[in-house]
Design an enzyme around this catalytic site. Sequence first.
Site, PDB file in Angstrom:
ATOM      1  N   GLU B 248      74.775  39.630  28.903  1.00 29.57           N
ATOM      2  CA  GLU B 248      73.773  39.065  29.811  1.00 29.57           C
ATOM      3  C   GLU B 248      74.380  37.953  30.667  1.00 29.57           C
ATOM      4  O   GLU B 248      74.155  37.875  31.880  1.00 29.57           O
ATOM      5  CB  GLU B 248      72.604  38.535  28.961  1.00 29.57           C
ATOM      6  CG  GLU B 248      71.593  37.735  29.751  1.00 29.57           C
ATOM      7  CD  GLU B 248      70.365  37.346  28.932  1.00 29.57           C
ATOM      8  OE1 GLU B 248      70.249  37.809  27.779  1.00 29.57           O
ATOM      9  OE2 GLU B 248      69.536  36.597  29.451  1.00 29.57           O
ATOM     10  N   GLN B 342      71.766  25.144  55.162  1.00 31.67           N
ATOM     11  CA  GLN B 342      71.899  24.037  56.118  1.00 31.67           C
ATOM     12  C   GLN B 342      72.538  24.519  57.421  1.00 31.67           C
ATOM     13  O   GLN B 342      72.088  24.155  58.503  1.00 31.67           O
ATOM     14  CB  GLN B 342      72.756  22.926  55.488  1.00 31.67           C
ATOM     15  CG  GLN B 342      72.874  21.677  56.321  1.00 31.67           C
ATOM     16  CD  GLN B 342      71.575  20.878  56.370  1.00 31.67           C
ATOM     17  OE1 GLN B 342      70.711  21.022  55.509  1.00 31.67           O
ATOM     18  NE2 GLN B 342      71.415  20.061  57.394  1.00 31.67           N
TER      19      GLN B 342
END
Lengths: 267, 385
Positions: B248, B342
Amino acid sequence: MPLKLLVTAKRVEDPESRIQVKPDGTGIVTEGVNYKLNPFDEIAVEEALRLEEQHGGEVVVVSIGGARAVTELRAALAMGADRGIHVRHDGPLDPVVVSALLAKVFEQEKPDLAILGKQSIDDDQNQAGQYLAERLGLGQATFASKHDSLESEAEQKRLPGLAVSADGTRVTVVREVDGGVETLEVRLPAVVTTDLRLNKPRFASLPGIMKAKKKEIREIPAASLGVDLTPKVAVRKLAAPPARKGGVKVADVDELVRKLRDEAKAV
Amino acid sequence: MRRRMPGLDPFTEDHQAFRRTVREFCERELAPHARAWDAAAEFPRALFRTFGELGFFGIRHPPEWGGTGLDWWYVVAYAEELVRCRNAGLAMAMLVHGEMAIPVIADLGTDEQKREFLAPAIRGERIAALAISEPDAGSDVAALRTTARRDGDDLVVNGAKTWITNGARADFLTLAVRTGGPGHEGLSLLLFPTDTPGFQVSRTLEKVGNPSSDTALLFFEDCRVPARWLLGEENQGFYHVMANFQGERLVAAVQAVAGMQLMVEDALRYAGERSAFGRPLARMQVWRHKLAEHLTAIEAARWLTYRACDLLQRGEPAVKEISMAKLFACDLAQRVAYDCMQLHGGMGYVLETDVARAWRDVRVMTIAGGTSEIMKEIISRAAGM
């Protein structure tokens, strides 16, 4: 009646790659370019697989080109085609040569139907299928499409758009023409070329990719087929389309018309 | 003759052929719906079947149960390309099903359990969820309180689970329960069909990101399931859970790296198109250097992840390297997402821009599948601290 189907699988530049013309204009820069199975051929493979699912038979894919063309044959085999033929040829090709080579393969394989993409997305010539039918003296139906949309239930069930008669002697093809669709009935064996709206090709599954590794690909040197391999058409120069210039704002329709007439020389 | 060293590239032509399938499928069939599925807060259930047909859920599992029996690098290629569906909730749901909830059945299950649960999950017919976290025990697995009490041939389950991805849709759970005393010695794994009377999906949680995936709070009240659905050894569940975490966490690291790569690709394209003060952003040194730094860090994260995968693939101890890969990649993804957003300016703040949704969805990566703090604990213990 089981059908034997011969399908083309051409290796073409992936349009998602950055395609640049060589500075001397003799071709494109191949470094860093990805390749893929011609999308029109992908549709041809899909159609053949559907016909095979409906009628039984065999789907044979053929690719003409250098060593790397095997990748595209494997891609078609991973979709489910049964075996491949690689006509090995490393030099330049044009539709005249391609159709002559395909005619030889057709004569060897004796399929009921040859299905080709209507064109390949690299040079968009749209000639090989027509030449092939002419060389073999067979009926042809180009730009095969269908009435059902690609969102229809028939498409979800992966039903073929080409209708082959139960006795395997004729194929009914819906084709796109200006302003509508035309329905043709062609005696088999025949040549069909596929348009975009014939089907949505399946993706190769992971088990399909693994099975494809074990399927037969027979290599035939192009020179062994007794065909004149000299292209009739030579590419003199390739050039990128001119870069788009920035637009200008106009105050009113008068100014627009004036600029169209005096500067753009469009009216 | 000079001997050539073999290259480090772990991917063969077959891996790359599979990678192309996943990429084309994601770009053609999934990405065009990414925003609609976020807005609807769900994606079509039928996609589990489609993934099953394409073989995405059976990559490493044995062919006798419908898998393809391949190596971890196919899983890496799959997880890397899956980010191109542009819907992190969908990607998470599919990875939870295929790579988090069912591998432990392949590893530990009886033939009957594999027939009942693994094979239909590989086909995408039965949806799986991994249910470990509880309202009072997330990272601290040994503190789980959901109990399974023996009663004849049955187990009777009581308790609650939370943050369960696929929880509202799952047909069965790979469920961590307490079958013995307190602490990590008393835990077991149990296959739990969700049509068991007494099971209830209490609610679907409204999350910061991954809106298309259902994340649920689950309740169990005197739920009776056959004891033969116990997975692996009774009271060895803690160790099974810890082993399962490795795959996982590796997959989480792979997803983080691939996600960053995609964000930077988007940023590079935008920087080439968007001009400010008379020149493209890509000509401005502040952005050139920022992106160069990120590309370098992403490359480092990728190879740390590949190193961890190589160890796991070869059956070597990999806990430390997997924890490092998850820590490094998931933390880095936060900064890369911030800067790529940004760079997009105002466009980065509207959800129609891919990078805006990626920024929102990436946040969970330092929390889910083991927090960054837990990764640091594991690494410091492995280093003998």
